[in-house]
Each structure stands twice: as structure tokens, then as C-alpha cells.
Design an enzyme around this catalytic site. Structure first.
Site: not given
Ligand code: 6PG
Length: 493
Positions: A188-189, A192, A185, A34, A15, A130, A104, A11
């Protein structure tokens, strides 16, 4: 007590937000953390949704509170915590139960968990989520890797909580087996990272090259958000630049230390692209830039020795703002082209059959890189316009032809001013290399053959060839005499 439709394990920020989102859509949710006090706090803050939750204290109680066959969403840190939890749950769950890892996680771990659970009847789902806290609470983008059957079982919940694209389509989809969702994902990052790095580079040019104050740069980004760059990241850039620090009254960006953190997914993207033999130089540059940013003390010393990388302000005059916009657009296209090329290669290598048009579609809303631009990418993939690379799709060819000059001028100007633009320049170099009919690796092949007889192909004849190096070829080096061995031989004879 009525049993829950799903369980959420963990949570923390994500979560809790997902649990509330699921409950809000009418599902009953068993929850556990936990640390018991987190569960208590979560329940205290659940407001009118509280009666849709079943708070539990032990894993056994948690599992027992979910209607069988159970879906369990685990939202805990990737790596060792997930490994431990999967091992613990394996002994408690029954055949038909589904563990969904919504963190992730490294997709290699996800593939491993699938193998570990083979034969138990328990299914492991690797789901990339995401959108940060806000997305998780009100509509994330979700990338699912699992068996088709497992996906169909959890599909009603996922579709109910997912973000909606402008055409109303839910931003969640089954993308393939085992690691397909977590891999997607990860990319995606990686995108990002590149997107954010390029925006930061342009912010640097506005700040150090043009002398704009944060609030002035905010206006520029705000204006761009109404054009082809329209996206969540451009929107939040403008907001972040506008906010002042309550303690000092200065713009908050001016008091934030220029040292970026990272949790690993950007780096994994670059590593996987390398492993798959896909050039993803803009993504790599973005990861490298974050690492370099963290060398703050070394950078201070280098600035003392070489002079700070801000030679003069107003290097870029205000009439260059349109160039900056187009350069960012061109750089962005290249970064997305690299990310999608990496996914295409992974899809072949891992046999996933990643549906690239669907991926572009489920990234249109909910996720961090959501944008109008992803609608264009979705269209290009949907209509089959992308054969090898996004930069070759007709609509993108038009944009690149129009914007490449700006990218070139911006990168050249930045280089001359001494302002670093690693991701934008990597994107330009990629683009120029990609469109170069005759490159320069003829020389590399010649060198390789010269020193290692590695062979090369000729332009006029099939097969592997060697150069006429003759007496120019390197001679095997004579080994220097080993005095110890020499003494041994002397003694023996
Ligand atoms: C998302 C983001 C997320 C990610 C943060 C931080 O899609 O919601 O990608 O999952 O955890 O952007 O990532 P970094 O700490 O590696 O910058």
C-alpha cells in the site's frame, strides 16, 4: 473496576486516535504509554469518552486491567521498540492473549514474532493500519495477518472502527497468516509513494513547464478530482497548493524545502518486489526520487554546472492540461498493476492466499490511497478479469489505449524540456516493455553466453544452447606472475 475489552499500548498520534475511535464505538479501553505524562494528557483530552478508559501506569497494571483472554493493540515505532515490547509482554501474558502490532512493521519481523510466540498460546497479529490520524480516529483501513481464530476474536472491534466503503462495507479484512497484513500495508505504501511522486511530477510540469502559480495548479487538481483521478491524494494536493504560509504570506509549497522524508515502507516495497522477481519500476522510481531529493546540496552544485532543470517556462501550453490528466491516470494504472503483481507473487511465495479483490475493496476508503479507481480495480479482480496483470483487464485496456498517447507525449515533452518525471517515465517504459512482442534481451543472452557460457534458449528449438563463438570467445586470462611466490619457489629449489 470494570475490566477493559482491549488495551492500547502507545498513545502517540495513531495510538491515541485509535483508542478514542474504539472507545467511541462503545468498548472499554485500557491505555498506557511509556511516559506517564502522555497518558495523563491523553486522559485530560479524552472529553466525554474519558470514562470508557482505564489509564494504567505499569505494564502489569495494564495487562491486569484487560478482561482475559486479552487483545492488546501496540501502537509504538516499528523495529526495536516492538521487539522489546513483545519480549516483555511474552513473560506477562497468558495463553489465549493476543498481541496486535498496528504499526508499520516489516513483515519479516511479524513472521519472526509469530515463530517466537509459537507454543506459548499467545497469538501475534500483524495489522497494517492506514489513514493517518484522521483515519485512525474516524475510520481507518485495516489489513490483518494472523490466525483465523485470532482475527475472529478481534473482528467485532475492527469492524466497528473501520472506514466504510461507498457500498457500506467495512474496510478491514483478514488477509492471511503471519506477515500477510504488514506485507499488504507495505505494498500500500509503495503504491502511495508512486501515486504521490507522479502527482508531484505533474505539479512540476504545471509549475515549471507551464508557469502556473500554486493556486492555479490547485484549481487544475480540484477539477481532476471530479473525474477518473478522484482520490484523497488528488484532493489534498489541491488543498496543500491553496494554503499560504502565515509568516511570509507566500504559498506554503513555495517555502517548503524540496527534500522528502521517508520511514522505510516504500523502500521495503521496492526491495520485496526485487526479491520476488517482480518489476515494480514506478515504485522504485518513486523511492529513488525521494532519496535524490534529499541530496539537496549536491543538486545545487549540479544545477550550477549543468544549468537548472528549468530551461524555459510555458514549455507545456495550457491546452496540454488534458494530456497531463490522462498521463497521470495511465501512470497510476501501471503503478497499481506493479503493486498488485508484487502482492500476487508474495502470496504464492509465502503461501498466504492474499485475496486481491478484498484488498482492493478495503482500500476504497479509510486509507491514504483511497479512490474511486480502487473500486474499479476491486471489480476487475472480483470478476476474474485480471489474470496476469491489471493492465490486461478489459476496462483498464480501454483506459490505457486511450491514455497511453498522452503519457508518451508528456514524458517526451518533459524529457525535451529537461524536467524530471522519473516515475511517469518508468511507468511508460514498463508499459512499452510489457507490450513488446520481441524485446532486446536476445542480445543480453548472447552476451551472457559469450562471456560466461551461460547458455540461451532458441526460438526454433527446445533446450539450452550455446553460440558459435569459436575463436571469438574470450580466452582465459593468463595470470600475472606473483614475484613473491616466484622468490619462494626459487629459494626452495
Ligand atoms: C498510511 C501512511 C502512513 C505512513 C505515512 C508516512 O497509510 O496511513 O502510509 O502509514 O506512515 O504515509 O510514510 P513515509 O514517512 O515513509 O512517507
Amino acid at each position: 473496576m470494570e475490566q477493559a475489552d482491549i488495551g492500547v499500548f502507545g498513545l502517540g498520534t495513531m495510538g491515541s486516535a485509535l483508542a478514542l475511535n474504539i472507545a467511541e464505538k462503545g468498548f472499554r479501553v485500557a491505555v498506557i504509554n511509556r511516559e506517564q505524562d502522555w497518558t495523563d494528557r491523553f486522559m485530560a483530552n479524552a472529553g466525554e469518552l474519558a470514562d470508557r478508559f482505564v489509564p494504567t501506569r505499569t505494564v502489569e497494571e495494564f495487562v491486569g486491567a484487560i478482561r482475559s483472554p486479552r487483545p492488546l493493540l501496540i501502537m509504538i515505532p516499528a523495529g526495536a521498540p516492538v521487539n522489546q515490547q513483545v519480549a516483555a509482554l511474552k513473560d506477562i501474558l497468558n495463553s489465549g492473549d493476543i498481541i496486535i502490532d498496528g504499526g508499520n512493521s516489516d513483515f519479516h519481523d511479524t513472521i519472526r514474532h509469530n515463530k517466537e510466540l509459537d507454543g506459548t498460546g499467545i497469538t501475534f497479529v500483524g495489522m497494517g493500519v492506514s489513514g493517518g490520524e484522521e483515519g485512525a480516529r474516524h475510520g481507518p483501513s485495516m489489513m490483518v495477518g494472523s490466525t483465523r481464530e485470532a482475527f475472529e476474536r478481534i473482528e467485532p472491534i475492527l469492524m466497528a472502527i473501520a472506514a466504510r466503503a461507498p457500498d457500506g462495507e467495512p474496510c478491514a479484512a483478514w488477509l492471511g497468516t503471519d506477515g500477510a497484513g504488514h506485507f499488504t500495508k507495505t505494498i500500500h505504501n509503495g503504491i502511495e509513494y508512486a501515486d504521490m511522486q507522479m502527482i508531484a511530477e505533474i505539479y512540476g510540469l504545471l509549475r515549471d513547464g507551464m508557469g502556473l502559480a500554486p493556486a492555479e495548479s490547485a484549481e487544475v487538481f480540484e477539477r481532476w478530482n471530479a473525474g477518473p483521478l478522484n482520490s484523497f491524494l488528488i484532493e489534498i494536493t489541491s488543498t496543500v497548493l491553496k494554503v499560504d504560509d502565515p509568516e511570509t504570506g507566500k504559498p506554503i509549497v513555495d517555502v517548503i524545502l524540496d527534500r522528502a522524508g521517508q520511514k522505510g515502507t516504500g523502500k521495503w516495497s521496492a526491495i520485496e518486489a526485487q526479491n520476488l522477481g517482480v518489476p515494480a519500476s514506478a515504485i522504485e522510481a518513486a523511492v529513488g526520487a525521494r532519496v535524490l531529493s534529499s541530496l539537496k546540496a549536491e543538486r545545487e552544485k549540479a544545477a550550477d554546472v549543468y544549468g537548472d532543470a528549468v530551461p524555459k517556462t510555458n514549455f507545456f501550453t495550457k491546452d496540454k492540461i488534458d494530456d497531463l490528466e490522462k498521463a497521470l491516470l495511465a501512470g497510476k494504472i501501471v503503478a497499481y498493476a506493479q503493486g498488485f503483481a508484487t502482492m500476487a507473487a508474495a502470496s504464492r511465495a509465502f503461501g498466504w492466499g492474499l485475496p486481491l479483490p478484498t484488498i482492493a475493496k478495503i482500500w476504497r476508503a479509510g486509507c491514504i490511497i483511497r479512490s474511486q479507481f480502487l473500486g474499479d480495480i476491486a471489480k476487475a479482480y472480483d470478476t476474474g478479469e485480471v489474470v496476469d496483470n491489471l493492465v490486461m483487464a478489459p476496462d483498464f485496456v480501454d483506459v490505457m489505449k486511450d491514455a497511453q498517447g498522452a503519457l508518451r507525449r508528456v514524458v517526451a515533452g518533459a524529457a525535451e524540456a529537461g524536467l524530471p518525471v522519473p516515475a511517469l517515465s518508468a511507468a511508460l517504459a514498463y508499459f512499452d516493455s510489457y507490450r513488446q512482442r520481441r524485446g532486446t534481451t536476445d542480445l543480453i543472452q548472447g552476451q551472457r553466453d559469450f562471456f560466461g557460457a551461460h547458455g540461451f534458449e532458441r526460438i526454433d528449438e527446445a533446450g539450452t544452447h550455446h553460440g558459435p563463438w569459436g575463436s571469438n570467445a574470450p580466452k582465459p586470462e593468463a595470470k600475472p606472475a606473483d614475484p613473491a611466490l616466484h622468490a619462494e619457489v626459487e629459494k626452495a629449489t
